[in-house]
Design an enzyme around this catalytic site. Structure first.
Site, PDB file in Angstrom:
ATOM      1  N   VAL A 197       0.057  -4.194  -2.419  1.00 56.10           N
ATOM      2  CA  VAL A 197       0.499  -5.573  -1.889  1.00 56.10           C
ATOM      3  C   VAL A 197       1.558  -5.725  -0.739  1.00 56.10           C
ATOM      4  O   VAL A 197       1.414  -6.629   0.135  1.00 56.10           O
ATOM      5  CB  VAL A 197       0.967  -6.354  -3.050  1.00 56.10           C
ATOM      6  CG1 VAL A 197       1.531  -7.851  -2.570  1.00 56.10           C
ATOM      7  CG2 VAL A 197      -0.129  -6.492  -4.282  1.00 56.10           C
ATOM      8  N   CYS A 198       2.543  -4.774  -0.792  1.00 57.82           N
ATOM      9  CA  CYS A 198       3.479  -4.934   0.086  1.00 57.82           C
ATOM     10  C   CYS A 198       3.513  -4.035   1.409  1.00 57.82           C
ATOM     11  O   CYS A 198       4.336  -3.986   2.284  1.00 57.82           O
ATOM     12  CB  CYS A 198       4.684  -4.718  -0.636  1.00 57.82           C
ATOM     13  SG  CYS A 198       5.075  -5.757  -2.340  1.00 57.82           S
ATOM     14  N   LEU A 199       2.673  -2.867   1.310  1.00 59.32           N
ATOM     15  CA  LEU A 199       2.799  -2.001   2.288  1.00 59.32           C
ATOM     16  C   LEU A 199       1.453  -2.263   3.289  1.00 59.32           C
ATOM     17  O   LEU A 199       1.606  -2.179   4.217  1.00 59.32           O
ATOM     18  CB  LEU A 199       2.710  -0.546   1.740  1.00 59.32           C
ATOM     19  CG  LEU A 199       2.304   0.809   2.754  1.00 59.32           C
ATOM     20  CD1 LEU A 199       3.630   0.523   3.908  1.00 59.32           C
ATOM     21  CD2 LEU A 199       2.345   2.010   2.092  1.00 59.32           C
TER      22      LEU A 199
END
Length: 212
Positions: A121-123
Site C-alpha cells: 500500500v505505502c511503497l
C-alpha cells in the site's frame, strides 16, 4: 526494458534515501518480514544516510491514529530528518502529498533508495510515481513488508513488471560504499559501527583485505 536500468550501481554522492511510513502501528501490521529484522534494517538505512550525509526524507501518515509515530530507532539515528518529516493526513500515495514530493525533489538527487511499510500500500504506489517523474529507484524490501506473504509477493511482481529494481539492506549498503569507503575514512566511527553491526568480523577483514 533497458538492462542498464537494473544493473547501474548507485553511489553516495548522487543518491537520497526515502523512508515511507515506518510507524509503530503500521509496522505491527507486517507479517511477511520478521519485526526485529525490519526494525534493524530501518535503523541501518537511517544511520547510514545520516553518517554519510546522504539526504534522508521521512514521511508518516496520520500519526495521531493507530499508525502512531515513526519508529524510535529512526528518531535516534536521524533526529534532524525526523524533525523535518512530512506528516501526511490520510494521503495513501505519499507522492500525491505536495510537501513530500517537494522534499524528495529538493534533495537534488535523481537516484533514490526507497523503503516503505506496508510494501503493497505505502511503497508500490509512490515508487511508480517517482519512476514516472524520471527518478531512478531501488526498493529495499527487507526494510519493509506486507500483512501477508501473498500481498508481498504480488508487490514484488508489480515492481518487477514496472522495471523497478529490488534489493536488500545488505546489498544496497555495500553497493554504496564500493571500495571499502568506510575503511578509507576510518575516523568516522558512526559509519564503521554500521558494519560492525551488520557484518561479522571475518566479513569485514575479508573486505579490507580485498579492497584496501
Amino acid at each position: 526494458m533497458d538492462p542498464k536500468h537494473f544493473t547501474t550501481s548507485f553511489n553516495i554522492e548522487d543518491t537520497a534515501v526515502v523512508l515511507i511510513d515506518h510507524q509503530i502501528g503500521t509496522c505491527s501490521w507486517v507479517h511477511s518480514t520478521d519485526a526485529n529484522l525490519l526494525e534493524k534494517n530501518v535503523k541501518i538505512l537511517s544511520t547510514f544516510a545520516t553518517a554519510t550525509k546522504m539526504p534522508l526524507v521521512l514521511t508518516s501518515s496520520m500519526e495521531t491514529n493507530v499508525q502512531g509515530l515513526l519508529l524510535g530507532v529512526i528518531q535516534e539515528a536521524a533526529p534532524e530528518a525526523y524533525d523535518k518529516r512530512i506528516k501526511r493526513q490520510g494521503i495513501v500515495n505519499a507522492w500525491d502529498d505536495p510537501a513530500f514530493a517537494a522534499a524528495v525533489r529538493n534533495t537534488g538527487k535523481k537516484q533514490l533508495i526507497v523503503a516503505g511499510v506496508t510494501t503493497d500500500v505505502c511503497l508500490v504506489p509512490p515508487a511508480f510515481s517517482m519512476q514516472g517523474e524520471g527518478f531512478h529507484i531501488k526498493c529495499v524490501l527487507d526494510a519493509g513488508g506486507s500483512p501477508t506473504t501473498l500481498a508481498e509477493q504480488i508487490s514484488w511482481q508489480r515492481l518487477s513488471q514496472a522495471g523497478i529494481p529490488m534489493t536488500s539492506t545488505n546489498a544496497v549498503v555495500t553497493e554504496l560504499i564500493k571500495e571499502c569507503w568506510w575503511a578509507r575514512n576510518a575516523g568516522d566511527e558512526e559509519v564503521i559501527s554500521i558494519f560492525l553491526e551488520k557484518f561479522d568480523e571475518a566479513t569485514i577483514i575479508e573486505a579490507v583485505w580485498e579492497f584496501d
